[in-house]
Motif scaffolding. Sequence first.
Motif, PDB file in Angstrom:
ATOM      1  N   ASN A  12       4.198   2.600   1.187  1.00 42.70           N
ATOM      2  CA  ASN A  12       4.458   2.385  -0.231  1.00 42.70           C
ATOM      3  C   ASN A  12       4.712   3.730  -0.907  1.00 42.70           C
ATOM      4  O   ASN A  12       3.783   4.533  -1.058  1.00 42.70           O
ATOM      5  N   SER A  14       4.862   4.517  -3.834  1.00 41.65           N
ATOM      6  CA  SER A  14       4.093   4.678  -5.073  1.00 41.65           C
ATOM      7  C   SER A  14       2.631   5.013  -4.831  1.00 41.65           C
ATOM      8  O   SER A  14       1.859   5.093  -5.783  1.00 41.65           O
ATOM      9  N   ARG A  15       2.243   5.191  -3.569  1.00 41.13           N
ATOM     10  CA  ARG A  15       0.833   5.419  -3.250  1.00 41.13           C
ATOM     11  C   ARG A  15       0.614   6.743  -2.505  1.00 41.13           C
ATOM     12  O   ARG A  15       0.092   6.772  -1.396  1.00 41.13           O
ATOM     13  N   ASP A  18       1.055   7.550   1.376  1.00 39.47           N
ATOM     14  CA  ASP A  18       1.563   6.334   2.026  1.00 39.47           C
ATOM     15  C   ASP A  18       3.088   6.340   2.060  1.00 39.47           C
ATOM     16  O   ASP A  18       3.701   5.587   2.807  1.00 39.47           O
ATOM     17  N   GLU A 125      -3.806   6.912  -3.363  1.00 35.86           N
ATOM     18  CA  GLU A 125      -4.031   6.212  -4.629  1.00 35.86           C
ATOM     19  C   GLU A 125      -2.701   5.899  -5.320  1.00 35.86           C
ATOM     20  O   GLU A 125      -1.738   6.680  -5.246  1.00 35.86           O
ATOM     21  N   LEU A 126      -2.676   4.779  -6.004  1.00 38.59           N
ATOM     22  CA  LEU A 126      -1.491   4.342  -6.740  1.00 38.59           C
ATOM     23  C   LEU A 126      -1.097   5.397  -7.775  1.00 38.59           C
ATOM     24  O   LEU A 126      -1.948   5.874  -8.529  1.00 38.59           O
TER      25      LEU A 126
END
Length: 153
Positions: A12, A14-15, A18, A125-126
């Motif tokens: 992801n 956005s994380r 990640d 973390e997001l």
Amino acid sequence: MTAPVLIFGWGNPSRGDDALGPLFVEHFAELAAQHPEWGEVECLTDFQLQVEHALDLQDRRRVLFVDASLDAPAPCLLQRIEAARDDSFTTHAMSPQAVLKVFVDIDEGEPPPCWLLAIHGERFELGEPLGESAEQSLKAALQVAADWIAGAA
């Protein structure tokens, strides 16, 4: 015609760290374009592995799965993987080993030789950006993959 080599990264963007899987694929595609001697390479990304990705393994000679990992030693770890039914098999996010098992189960025979390149990450973390140490790990992972595709790994 299917490219003989598949590079599949997931995560992801956005994380934080990640994003390493998709970023790796983006950078590797640029690198592969500069190395025609590597032959045809297909690069794919997704947020997570799913049952349907077993079909992406059809007609491949080699596959490299790439993901961020808290558990991998820095900067990265390249290892050969085999088909295996694991706890991820019944979840919405699967391991690459479970994807290989789906390939076997849908009567495709043995999957192509597959490796997992786990890139060390620390921040997931997001909304976080990619960490500085993750950027260094990404550079090292690209070199490991270049050696892998050239046949040195």
